[in-house]
Design an enzyme around this catalytic site. Structure first.
Site, PDB file in Angstrom:
ATOM      1  N   GLY A  97       0.817  -1.217   0.000  1.00  0.00           N
ATOM      2  CA  GLY A  97       0.000   0.000   0.000  1.00  0.00           C
ATOM      3  C   GLY A  97       0.848   1.263   0.000  1.00  0.00           C
ATOM      4  O   GLY A  97       0.610   2.190  -0.783  1.00  0.00           O
ATOM      5  N   GLU A 145      10.909   2.859   5.900  1.00  0.00           N
ATOM      6  CA  GLU A 145      10.582   1.450   6.146  1.00  0.00           C
ATOM      7  C   GLU A 145      11.463   0.915   7.276  1.00  0.00           C
ATOM      8  O   GLU A 145      12.676   1.100   7.253  1.00  0.00           O
ATOM      9  CB  GLU A 145      10.789   0.659   4.848  1.00  0.00           C
ATOM     10  CG  GLU A 145      10.822  -0.847   4.985  1.00  0.00           C
ATOM     11  CD  GLU A 145       9.572  -1.456   5.602  1.00  0.00           C
ATOM     12  OE1 GLU A 145       8.448  -1.062   5.239  1.00  0.00           O
ATOM     13  OE2 GLU A 145       9.726  -2.329   6.490  1.00  0.00           O
ATOM     14  N   GLN A 146      10.836   0.204   8.208  1.00  0.00           N
ATOM     15  CA  GLN A 146      11.592  -0.282   9.373  1.00  0.00           C
ATOM     16  C   GLN A 146      12.567  -1.422   9.029  1.00  0.00           C
ATOM     17  O   GLN A 146      13.593  -1.574   9.685  1.00  0.00           O
ATOM     18  CB  GLN A 146      10.620  -0.748  10.461  1.00  0.00           C
ATOM     19  CG  GLN A 146       9.808  -1.983  10.077  1.00  0.00           C
ATOM     20  CD  GLN A 146       8.859  -2.435  11.175  1.00  0.00           C
ATOM     21  OE1 GLN A 146       8.804  -1.840  12.244  1.00  0.00           O
ATOM     22  NE2 GLN A 146       8.102  -3.484  10.919  1.00  0.00           N
ATOM     23  N   HIS A 149      -2.618 -12.848  -4.743  1.00  0.00           N
ATOM     24  CA  HIS A 149      -3.454 -12.607  -5.925  1.00  0.00           C
ATOM     25  C   HIS A 149      -3.493 -11.103  -6.169  1.00  0.00           C
ATOM     26  O   HIS A 149      -3.586 -10.327  -5.216  1.00  0.00           O
ATOM     27  CB  HIS A 149      -4.922 -12.971  -5.672  1.00  0.00           C
ATOM     28  CG  HIS A 149      -5.203 -14.377  -5.309  1.00  0.00           C
ATOM     29  ND1 HIS A 149      -6.010 -15.178  -6.077  1.00  0.00           N
ATOM     30  CD2 HIS A 149      -4.839 -15.129  -4.241  1.00  0.00           C
ATOM     31  CE1 HIS A 149      -6.138 -16.363  -5.503  1.00  0.00           C
ATOM     32  NE2 HIS A 149      -5.434 -16.352  -4.380  1.00  0.00           N
ATOM     33  N   ARG A 161       4.771 -12.670  -3.628  1.00  0.00           N
ATOM     34  CA  ARG A 161       4.595 -11.373  -2.994  1.00  0.00           C
ATOM     35  C   ARG A 161       5.890 -10.536  -2.989  1.00  0.00           C
ATOM     36  O   ARG A 161       5.870  -9.326  -3.197  1.00  0.00           O
ATOM     37  CB  ARG A 161       4.135 -11.654  -1.562  1.00  0.00           C
ATOM     38  CG  ARG A 161       3.768 -10.480  -0.776  1.00  0.00           C
ATOM     39  CD  ARG A 161       3.675 -10.893   0.694  1.00  0.00           C
ATOM     40  NE  ARG A 161       3.245  -9.746   1.419  1.00  0.00           N
ATOM     41  CZ  ARG A 161       1.987  -9.471   1.684  1.00  0.00           C
ATOM     42  NH1 ARG A 161       1.040 -10.303   1.341  1.00  0.00           N
ATOM     43  NH2 ARG A 161       1.663  -8.378   2.298  1.00  0.00           N
ATOM     44  N   LEU A 183       9.684   3.965  12.752  1.00  0.00           N
ATOM     45  CA  LEU A 183       9.071   5.150  13.360  1.00  0.00           C
ATOM     46  C   LEU A 183       8.760   4.885  14.832  1.00  0.00           C
ATOM     47  O   LEU A 183       8.148   3.869  15.173  1.00  0.00           O
ATOM     48  CB  LEU A 183       7.774   5.492  12.612  1.00  0.00           C
ATOM     49  CG  LEU A 183       7.023   6.698  13.162  1.00  0.00           C
ATOM     50  CD1 LEU A 183       7.819   7.979  12.943  1.00  0.00           C
ATOM     51  CD2 LEU A 183       5.647   6.804  12.524  1.00  0.00           C
ATOM     52  N   TYR A 196      -2.113 -21.903  -5.657  1.00  0.00           N
ATOM     53  CA  TYR A 196      -1.879 -21.291  -6.975  1.00  0.00           C
ATOM     54  C   TYR A 196      -0.388 -21.200  -7.296  1.00  0.00           C
ATOM     55  O   TYR A 196       0.457 -21.317  -6.405  1.00  0.00           O
ATOM     56  CB  TYR A 196      -2.531 -19.906  -7.059  1.00  0.00           C
ATOM     57  CG  TYR A 196      -2.219 -18.937  -5.930  1.00  0.00           C
ATOM     58  CD1 TYR A 196      -3.014 -18.891  -4.794  1.00  0.00           C
ATOM     59  CD2 TYR A 196      -1.133 -18.066  -6.003  1.00  0.00           C
ATOM     60  CE1 TYR A 196      -2.752 -17.994  -3.766  1.00  0.00           C
ATOM     61  CE2 TYR A 196      -0.870 -17.158  -4.989  1.00  0.00           C
ATOM     62  CZ  TYR A 196      -1.682 -17.136  -3.865  1.00  0.00           C
ATOM     63  OH  TYR A 196      -1.415 -16.255  -2.850  1.00  0.00           O
ATOM     64  N   ASP A 245      -3.803  -1.902   5.840  1.00  0.00           N
ATOM     65  CA  ASP A 245      -4.002  -2.656   7.085  1.00  0.00           C
ATOM     66  C   ASP A 245      -3.910  -1.765   8.324  1.00  0.00           C
ATOM     67  O   ASP A 245      -4.416  -2.130   9.386  1.00  0.00           O
ATOM     68  CB  ASP A 245      -2.957  -3.777   7.200  1.00  0.00           C
ATOM     69  CG  ASP A 245      -3.381  -5.036   6.455  1.00  0.00           C
ATOM     70  OD1 ASP A 245      -4.365  -4.972   5.697  1.00  0.00           O
ATOM     71  OD2 ASP A 245      -2.729  -6.082   6.641  1.00  0.00           O
ATOM     72  N   ALA A 254      -4.431  -6.562   0.350  1.00  0.00           N
ATOM     73  CA  ALA A 254      -3.407  -5.696  -0.250  1.00  0.00           C
ATOM     74  C   ALA A 254      -4.028  -4.861  -1.365  1.00  0.00           C
ATOM     75  O   ALA A 254      -3.649  -3.703  -1.574  1.00  0.00           O
ATOM     76  CB  ALA A 254      -2.262  -6.536  -0.787  1.00  0.00           C
TER      77      ALA A 254
HETATM   78  P1  FAD Z   1       1.895  -4.202   5.112  1.00  0.00           P
HETATM   79  O1  FAD Z   1       1.998  -5.052   3.882  1.00  0.00           O
HETATM   80  O2  FAD Z   1       1.793  -4.896   6.423  1.00  0.00           O
HETATM   81  O3  FAD Z   1       3.105  -3.200   5.104  1.00  0.00           O
HETATM   82  C1  FAD Z   1       3.406  -2.400   6.215  1.00  0.00           C
HETATM   83  C2  FAD Z   1       4.862  -1.981   6.122  1.00  0.00           C
HETATM   84  O4  FAD Z   1       5.138  -1.044   7.147  1.00  0.00           O
HETATM   85  C3  FAD Z   1       5.822  -3.158   6.325  1.00  0.00           C
HETATM   86  O5  FAD Z   1       6.809  -3.137   5.312  1.00  0.00           O
HETATM   87  C4  FAD Z   1       6.408  -2.890   7.715  1.00  0.00           C
HETATM   88  O6  FAD Z   1       7.724  -3.387   7.858  1.00  0.00           O
HETATM   89  C5  FAD Z   1       6.353  -1.371   7.780  1.00  0.00           C
HETATM   90  N1  FAD Z   1       6.294  -0.825   9.156  1.00  0.00           N
HETATM   91  C6  FAD Z   1       5.516  -1.247  10.187  1.00  0.00           C
HETATM   92  N2  FAD Z   1       5.720  -0.503  11.277  1.00  0.00           N
HETATM   93  C7  FAD Z   1       6.656   0.423  10.934  1.00  0.00           C
HETATM   94  C8  FAD Z   1       7.281   1.492  11.647  1.00  0.00           C
HETATM   95  N3  FAD Z   1       7.000   1.738  12.938  1.00  0.00           N
HETATM   96  N4  FAD Z   1       8.187   2.264  10.994  1.00  0.00           N
HETATM   97  C9  FAD Z   1       8.491   2.033   9.677  1.00  0.00           C
HETATM   98  N5  FAD Z   1       7.928   1.022   8.968  1.00  0.00           N
HETATM   99  C10 FAD Z   1       7.011   0.227   9.572  1.00  0.00           C
HETATM  100  N6  FAD Z   1      -4.094  -9.467   0.051  1.00  0.00           N
HETATM  101  C11 FAD Z   1      -4.354  -9.496  -1.296  1.00  0.00           C
HETATM  102  O7  FAD Z   1      -4.692  -8.446  -1.885  1.00  0.00           O
HETATM  103  N7  FAD Z   1      -4.258 -10.677  -1.994  1.00  0.00           N
HETATM  104  C12 FAD Z   1      -3.903 -11.861  -1.395  1.00  0.00           C
HETATM  105  O8  FAD Z   1      -3.797 -12.896  -2.053  1.00  0.00           O
HETATM  106  C13 FAD Z   1      -3.625 -11.858   0.020  1.00  0.00           C
HETATM  107  N8  FAD Z   1      -3.272 -13.001   0.689  1.00  0.00           N
HETATM  108  C14 FAD Z   1      -3.000 -12.947   2.052  1.00  0.00           C
HETATM  109  C15 FAD Z   1      -2.677 -14.133   2.754  1.00  0.00           C
HETATM  110  C16 FAD Z   1      -2.415 -14.094   4.136  1.00  0.00           C
HETATM  111  C17 FAD Z   1      -2.125 -15.369   4.879  1.00  0.00           C
HETATM  112  C18 FAD Z   1      -2.441 -12.856   4.819  1.00  0.00           C
HETATM  113  C19 FAD Z   1      -2.154 -12.787   6.306  1.00  0.00           C
HETATM  114  C20 FAD Z   1      -2.777 -11.691   4.138  1.00  0.00           C
HETATM  115  C21 FAD Z   1      -3.079 -11.723   2.746  1.00  0.00           C
HETATM  116  N9  FAD Z   1      -3.450 -10.565   2.054  1.00  0.00           N
HETATM  117  C22 FAD Z   1      -3.730 -10.607   0.707  1.00  0.00           C
HETATM  118  C23 FAD Z   1      -3.580  -9.296   2.777  1.00  0.00           C
HETATM  119  C24 FAD Z   1      -2.362  -8.453   2.627  1.00  0.00           C
HETATM  120  O9  FAD Z   1      -1.199  -9.153   2.945  1.00  0.00           O
HETATM  121  C25 FAD Z   1      -2.434  -7.190   3.498  1.00  0.00           C
HETATM  122  O10 FAD Z   1      -3.727  -6.669   3.492  1.00  0.00           O
HETATM  123  C26 FAD Z   1      -1.471  -6.166   2.923  1.00  0.00           C
HETATM  124  O11 FAD Z   1      -0.140  -6.631   3.035  1.00  0.00           O
HETATM  125  C27 FAD Z   1      -1.605  -4.818   3.618  1.00  0.00           C
HETATM  126  O12 FAD Z   1      -0.705  -3.922   3.006  1.00  0.00           O
HETATM  127  P2  FAD Z   1      -0.181  -2.643   3.794  1.00  0.00           P
HETATM  128  O13 FAD Z   1       0.738  -1.967   2.820  1.00  0.00           O
HETATM  129  O14 FAD Z   1      -1.326  -1.914   4.359  1.00  0.00           O
HETATM  130  O15 FAD Z   1       0.613  -3.220   5.037  1.00  0.00           O
END
Ligand code: FAD
Length: 382
Positions: free
Chosen positions: A15, A34-35, A47, A108, A130, A215, A294, A307
């Site tokens: 995201g 990024e941490q 997917h 991924r 952060l 898949y 998330d 995601a």
């Molecule tokens: P994240 O991907 O969690 O990224 C957050 C980032 O912030 C990370 O890199 C982390 O290291 C960083 N961070 C955290 N805290 C700090 C801090 N304090 N300082 C600096 N950096 C920090 N979604 C789909 O669309 N398709 C799928 O097929 C799918 N399959 C999934 C299967 C499983 C088993 C799971 C658990 C989830 C799946 N998802 C899927 C959901 C998806 O993984 C999440 O919804 C998505 O990763 C959220 O993206 P995000 O960028 O919000 O957060």
């Protein structure tokens, strides 16, 4: 859009990377913190539906993603024991024609690496965890674990389910354990050749109270991946995942079809993850801080759209800031929430219910969505 004003994105997940790339493309000054110490190719698949590929088209990475990914012609749902079809959802050419882009499954880590190539050089900063946020009304001061500090005019919290920004806005609160776990394993596809069985490109095996989604994650079809969903009373382990085993898989999925038994036999390393959740947040932004993905609306992953929603959020936030300019971020944040909340909440609810595509249904409301063609609701219609 040249100004000295700065946007900080916290988190270079899927995201945050999408938001940063689109904001940079629109001419904003964006840095992403990024941490993690560096990029790593964690073993999981994902997917990406046509709703997301249309956003990647705008970022300029649709074609390379298509080249590296698997392109299933169908999402099959099958009965866990008999293997009978419960649904056959057309993807492939049908998706390209009806939804305006491909449906792909991919590793991924490969996807994230590709997304990071779309960022302007020198704007992604690793090892920046952060710790402290001070929104003083004029700008925001961010302090990282290594003691460094930066200032930004607005801050986007794309820092996942344990978001520091969410905590700053709403107070400390651990996510809720959903009562479900997911087993994950990546299989070397060459191992499947010895079985006289069908290994579909994209299939979800459904039992009464568990499932296994399977898949390919590369265009070469050399990696086959599964991720389960299984009720499990409590998560009493430390850390975000633990090692599991073939024995645990046999114990849990022993009643599944011979194809699934073959997958378990071919699993070299199985991990087990808690599926976490949160109730919808009362606010998505405050002052100069705004949340996405998330950090804002985590969900159980059963619809494979978590995601996707984070990436859609990033694209919508970039679109709204593009409309208003950075000076009027308050209007942009309201527009963003107003244009995202219904869709993200609906996907969150359907994903949590684990009903999506179990039986034959029309997924056009998910895959057909084109964020850039969508008429923007003004902030006033909230
Ligand atoms: P994240 O991907 O969690 O990224 C957050 C980032 O912030 C990370 O890199 C982390 O290291 C960083 N961070 C955290 N805290 C700090 C801090 N304090 N300082 C600096 N950096 C920090 N979604 C789909 O669309 N398709 C799928 O097929 C799918 N399959 C999934 C299967 C499983 C088993 C799971 C658990 C989830 C799946 N998802 C899927 C959901 C998806 O993984 C999440 O919804 C998505 O990763 C959220 O993206 P995000 O960028 O919000 O957060």
């Amino acid at each position: 859009m040249s100004s000295n004003k700065k946007i900080a994105v916290i988190g270079a997940g899927l995201g945050g990377a999408a938001a940063a790339a689109l904001l940079q493309k629109a001419g904003f000054h964006v840095d992403i913190y990024e941490q993690s110490p560096s990029f790593s190719r964690l073993g999981a698949g994902i997917h990406m539906g046509p709703n997301v590929l249309k956003i990647f088209r705008e970022i300029g990475i649709e074609k390379p993603l298509e080249l590296m990914s698997s392109h299933p012609d169908f999402w099959f749902s099958r009965d866990a024991q008999t293997g009978e079809f419960l649904s056959r959802i057309p993807l492939g050419d049908f998706a390209r024609k009806e939804y305006g882009a491909s449906y792909v499954t991919v590793h991924r880590g490969d996807l994230q690496a590709l997304q990071l190539t779309a960022l302007q050089p020198g704007t992604l900063h690793f090892n920046k965890c952060l710790q402290k946020i001070d929104d003083n009304g004029t700008d925001v001061q961010l302090t990282f674990a290594d003691g460094s500090e930066v200032r930004a005019d607005i801050v986007i919290g794309a820092d996942g389910i344990n978001s520091k920004l969410r905590e700053h806005l709403l107070g400390p609160e651990a996510p809720t354990y959903s009562g479900w776990v997911a087993h994950r394993s990546m299989i070397r596809a060459e191992k499947l050749a010895k079985y006289n069985l069908t290994f579909d490109d994209c299939v979800k095996w459904w039992a009464q109270d568990s499932h296994l989604m399977v898949y390919y994650t590369t265009s070469k079809r050399d990696e086959y991946y599964y991720v389960s969903g299984v009720p499990h009373p409590a998560w009493d382990f430390q850390g975000s995942f633990v090692d599991s085993s073939r024995d645990e898989m046999y114990a849990t999925f022993g009643h599944y079809h011979p194809t699934v038994q073959a997958l378990i036999e071919c699993s070299e390393h199985v991990t087990k993850w808690p599926l976490l959740n949160r109730k919808p947040l009362p606010i998505w932004s405050e002052g100069r801080l705004v949340l996405l993905g998330d950090a804002c609306h985590p969900m159980k992953p059963h619809m494979a759209q978590g995601a996707a929603m984070a990436i859609e959020d990033g694209a919508m936030l970039a679109r709204c800031l593009g409309e208003t300019g950075l000076d009027d971020y308050t209007t942009a944040f309201r527009m963003y929430e107003n244009n995202r909340k219904d869709r993200a909440s609906k996907v969150q609810a359907v994903s949590n219910a684990n009903t999506f595509l179990r039986t034959q249904e029309d997924p056009a409301w998910v895959y057909g969505y084109d964020l850039f063609a969508h008429d923007l609701k003004s902030e006033r219609s909230a």
